[in-house]
Design a protein around this motif. Structure first.
Motif, PDB file in Angstrom:
ATOM      1  N   GLU A 228     -44.611  13.573 -13.603  1.00  0.00           N
ATOM      2  CA  GLU A 228     -43.757  13.470 -12.408  1.00  0.00           C
ATOM      3  C   GLU A 228     -43.723  12.060 -11.832  1.00  0.00           C
ATOM      4  OE1 GLU A 228     -47.690  15.469 -11.083  1.00  0.00           O
ATOM      5  OE2 GLU A 228     -46.316  15.509 -12.807  1.00  0.00           O
ATOM      6  N   ILE A 229     -44.728  11.237 -12.128  1.00  0.00           N
ATOM      7  CA  ILE A 229     -44.725   9.822 -11.728  1.00  0.00           C
ATOM      8  C   ILE A 229     -44.151   8.970 -12.844  1.00  0.00           C
ATOM      9  CG2 ILE A 229     -46.189   7.847 -11.126  1.00  0.00           C
ATOM     10  CD1 ILE A 229     -48.123   9.776  -9.796  1.00  0.00           C
ATOM     11  N   ALA A 230     -44.597   9.197 -14.075  1.00  0.00           N
ATOM     12  CA  ALA A 230     -44.228   8.336 -15.193  1.00  0.00           C
ATOM     13  C   ALA A 230     -42.749   8.420 -15.543  1.00  0.00           C
ATOM     14  CB  ALA A 230     -45.070   8.684 -16.417  1.00  0.00           C
ATOM     15  N   LEU A 240     -46.147   2.511 -23.263  1.00  0.00           N
ATOM     16  CA  LEU A 240     -47.431   1.816 -23.193  1.00  0.00           C
ATOM     17  C   LEU A 240     -48.534   2.706 -22.629  1.00  0.00           C
ATOM     18  CD1 LEU A 240     -46.687  -1.833 -22.003  1.00  0.00           C
ATOM     19  CD2 LEU A 240     -47.879  -1.149 -24.090  1.00  0.00           C
ATOM     20  N   ILE A 241     -48.206   3.545 -21.662  1.00  0.00           N
ATOM     21  CA  ILE A 241     -49.263   4.360 -21.064  1.00  0.00           C
ATOM     22  C   ILE A 241     -49.521   5.636 -21.861  1.00  0.00           C
ATOM     23  CG2 ILE A 241     -48.963   3.393 -18.766  1.00  0.00           C
ATOM     24  CD1 ILE A 241     -47.483   5.891 -17.929  1.00  0.00           C
ATOM     25  N   GLY A 242     -48.742   5.846 -22.940  1.00  0.00           N
ATOM     26  CA  GLY A 242     -49.075   6.922 -23.851  1.00  0.00           C
ATOM     27  C   GLY A 242     -48.018   7.979 -24.069  1.00  0.00           C
ATOM     28  N   TYR A 243     -46.867   7.855 -23.406  1.00  0.00           N
ATOM     29  CA  TYR A 243     -45.819   8.852 -23.588  1.00  0.00           C
ATOM     30  C   TYR A 243     -44.951   8.499 -24.792  1.00  0.00           C
ATOM     31  CZ  TYR A 243     -47.183  10.913 -19.156  1.00  0.00           C
ATOM     32  OH  TYR A 243     -47.897  11.527 -18.157  1.00  0.00           O
ATOM     33  N   ALA A 244     -45.620   8.374 -25.936  1.00  0.00           N
ATOM     34  CA  ALA A 244     -44.975   8.090 -27.214  1.00  0.00           C
ATOM     35  C   ALA A 244     -45.996   8.385 -28.298  1.00  0.00           C
ATOM     36  CB  ALA A 244     -44.506   6.632 -27.290  1.00  0.00           C
ATOM     37  N   VAL A 266     -43.461  18.507 -30.326  1.00  0.00           N
ATOM     38  CA  VAL A 266     -42.655  17.411 -29.802  1.00  0.00           C
ATOM     39  C   VAL A 266     -43.577  16.255 -29.445  1.00  0.00           C
ATOM     40  CG1 VAL A 266     -40.745  18.780 -28.877  1.00  0.00           C
ATOM     41  CG2 VAL A 266     -42.800  18.437 -27.500  1.00  0.00           C
ATOM     42  N   GLY A 267     -43.010  15.065 -29.348  1.00  0.00           N
ATOM     43  CA  GLY A 267     -43.768  13.914 -28.894  1.00  0.00           C
ATOM     44  C   GLY A 267     -44.022  13.990 -27.404  1.00  0.00           C
ATOM     45  N   PRO A 268     -44.998  13.224 -26.896  1.00  0.00           N
ATOM     46  CA  PRO A 268     -45.332  13.298 -25.468  1.00  0.00           C
ATOM     47  C   PRO A 268     -44.196  12.887 -24.548  1.00  0.00           C
ATOM     48  CG  PRO A 268     -46.521  11.506 -26.547  1.00  0.00           C
ATOM     49  CD  PRO A 268     -45.889  12.316 -27.629  1.00  0.00           C
ATOM     50  N   GLU A 269     -43.192  12.157 -25.064  1.00  0.00           N
ATOM     51  CA  GLU A 269     -42.051  11.786 -24.221  1.00  0.00           C
ATOM     52  C   GLU A 269     -41.254  13.012 -23.775  1.00  0.00           C
ATOM     53  OE1 GLU A 269     -40.647  11.636 -28.502  1.00  0.00           O
ATOM     54  OE2 GLU A 269     -42.427  10.982 -27.380  1.00  0.00           O
ATOM     55  N   PHE A 270     -41.428  14.140 -24.482  1.00  0.00           N
ATOM     56  CA  PHE A 270     -40.747  15.381 -24.101  1.00  0.00           C
ATOM     57  C   PHE A 270     -41.139  15.807 -22.696  1.00  0.00           C
ATOM     58  CE2 PHE A 270     -40.233  20.008 -23.989  1.00  0.00           C
ATOM     59  CZ  PHE A 270     -38.943  20.159 -24.489  1.00  0.00           C
ATOM     60  N   ALA A 271     -42.380  15.499 -22.281  1.00  0.00           N
ATOM     61  CA  ALA A 271     -42.848  15.847 -20.938  1.00  0.00           C
ATOM     62  C   ALA A 271     -42.091  15.091 -19.854  1.00  0.00           C
ATOM     63  CB  ALA A 271     -44.344  15.564 -20.817  1.00  0.00           C
ATOM     64  N   GLY A 273     -38.825  14.647 -20.078  1.00  0.00           N
ATOM     65  CA  GLY A 273     -37.440  15.060 -20.184  1.00  0.00           C
ATOM     66  C   GLY A 273     -36.692  14.344 -21.286  1.00  0.00           C
ATOM     67  N   GLN A 274     -37.424  13.750 -22.229  1.00  0.00           N
ATOM     68  CA  GLN A 274     -36.813  13.009 -23.327  1.00  0.00           C
ATOM     69  C   GLN A 274     -37.143  13.700 -24.647  1.00  0.00           C
ATOM     70  OE1 GLN A 274     -38.411   9.043 -23.126  1.00  0.00           O
ATOM     71  NE2 GLN A 274     -38.121   8.901 -20.917  1.00  0.00           N
ATOM     72  N   GLY A 275     -36.372  13.358 -25.688  1.00  0.00           N
ATOM     73  CA  GLY A 275     -36.718  13.797 -27.029  1.00  0.00           C
ATOM     74  C   GLY A 275     -36.057  15.060 -27.496  1.00  0.00           C
ATOM     75  N   GLY A 276     -35.218  15.682 -26.657  1.00  0.00           N
ATOM     76  CA  GLY A 276     -34.509  16.873 -27.088  1.00  0.00           C
ATOM     77  C   GLY A 276     -35.444  17.995 -27.495  1.00  0.00           C
ATOM     78  N   ASP A 277     -35.085  18.697 -28.565  1.00  0.00           N
ATOM     79  CA  ASP A 277     -35.920  19.825 -29.012  1.00  0.00           C
ATOM     80  C   ASP A 277     -36.267  19.667 -30.495  1.00  0.00           C
ATOM     81  OD1 ASP A 277     -33.284  22.324 -29.475  1.00  0.00           O
ATOM     82  OD2 ASP A 277     -33.405  20.194 -30.020  1.00  0.00           O
ATOM     83  N   ALA A 278     -36.642  18.450 -30.868  1.00  0.00           N
ATOM     84  CA  ALA A 278     -36.964  18.179 -32.275  1.00  0.00           C
ATOM     85  C   ALA A 278     -38.164  19.003 -32.734  1.00  0.00           C
ATOM     86  CB  ALA A 278     -37.248  16.688 -32.459  1.00  0.00           C
TER      87      ALA A 278
END
Length: 300
Positions: A228-230, A240-244, A266-271, A273-278
């Motif tokens: 919610e912050i990132a 850089l902080i790990g959402y990848a 999914v990759g952590p970027e999904f958290a 709202g990114q990355g779709g539904d791969a």
């Protein structure tokens, strides 16, 4: 004995990295303007003032350590993303990883009366288990003048190749004296430690460190900067902080949703709202990079 090299703020990674590889540390002078230093102190002082000193000699009984700087301070985020420093970190760590990450963001305030910290290596965050690689590229941004009398960092230039446990002689130790806005750049292998503060004022520095993307971070960025912050940060900072993904199949997760209502991996970027539904472990780019590394190892 070797002295700490000083470079201008405009120094390039090609100038910075070889010196850090050789000496383990250098000083970049006057990287931040006084207005940037003032902004950092203005944003962080309420948190610093509310932080209690350490509870042992190593953390410092008269030293405070304030974290979560990325979540708390826009000025801190600019430090982490500083183009020259970040490019140097990536170049320095590139031989051992596909992606680097932020390892730690912390304001270290050494108060009057503090004793000198034990000389150590930051790579000991992982014990002495790592060998044959350099896991860290570190910075301390001076938010006050660093002077010998107020606790300027002790550094042992040239100690990167020493065996673990060697104790430096007093003649081998240098002090990272620098003006507010300057930056001490140092590796995870160089021997160093906080200095004694024999003055009547604090020494304040922002410790921003980077590490290999496949190692556990010292400061858990997912908890310090939850989604919610990132999600409001630039993409480069999010990564850089790990959402990848750290590399192929390193860092994915399964969203804890009811059956059939979400992707399985999914990759952590999904958290954010990114990355779709791969439905895959990692990206095609990381998969090909892994294959290239395996082929290169086979050919050696």
């Amino acid at each position: 004995m070797t002295e700490l090299v000083r470079l201008p703020a405009t120094a390039t990674p090609d100038e910075i990295v070889p010196i850090v590889q050789r000496d383990g540390a250098l000083i970049l002078e006057d990287v931040l303007a006084s207005t940037q230093v003032d902004q950092a102190l203005r944003e962080l002082t309420p948190y610093i003032d509310a932080t209690r000193p350490g509870h042992d000699d190593f953390s410092g009984r008269h030293t405070t350590r304030t974290g979560a700087l990325v979540a708390r301070s826009a000025a801190s985020r600019e430090m982490v993303l500083h183009p020259g420093v970040l490019a140097s970190a990536r170049q320095f760590l590139a031989p051992w990883c596909d992606r680097i990450q932020l390892h730690l963001s912390q304001v270290i305030r050494i108060l009057p009366g503090e004793k000198a910290q034990r000389i150590h290596r930051d790579r000991w965050a992982w014990g002495t288990h790592l060998s044959g690689l350099e896991p860290q590229f570190n910075t301390i941004w001076a938010l006050t003048d660093f002077e010998a009398k107020n606790g300027a960092t002790q550094v042992v230039p040239g100690s990167v190749g020493w065996k673990d446990g060697r104790v430096p002689e007093p003649s081998e130790i240098r002090r990272a004296e620098m003006s507010a806005g300057s930056v001490l750049v140092y590796s995870g292998s160089v021997y160093h430690g906080g200095g004694a503060n024999e003055s009547d004022g604090p020494r304040i520095g922002a410790n921003m460190t980077y590490t290999l993307g496949w190692l556990r971070q010292e400061e858990n960025q997912y908890l310090s900067c939850p989604p919610e912050i990132a999600r409001e940060f630039p993409k480069e900072l999010q990564e850089l902080i790990g959402y990848a993904m750290g590399s192929y199949a390193l860092g994915y997760y399964t969203p804890p949703l009811p059956p059939g209502e979400g992707p399985e991996s999914v990759g952590p970027e999904f958290a954010l709202g990114q990355g779709g539904d791969a439905y895959r472990l990692g990206s095609d780019e990381l998969y090909e990079k892994l294959n290239d590394q395996i082929r290169a190892a086979r050919d050696r």
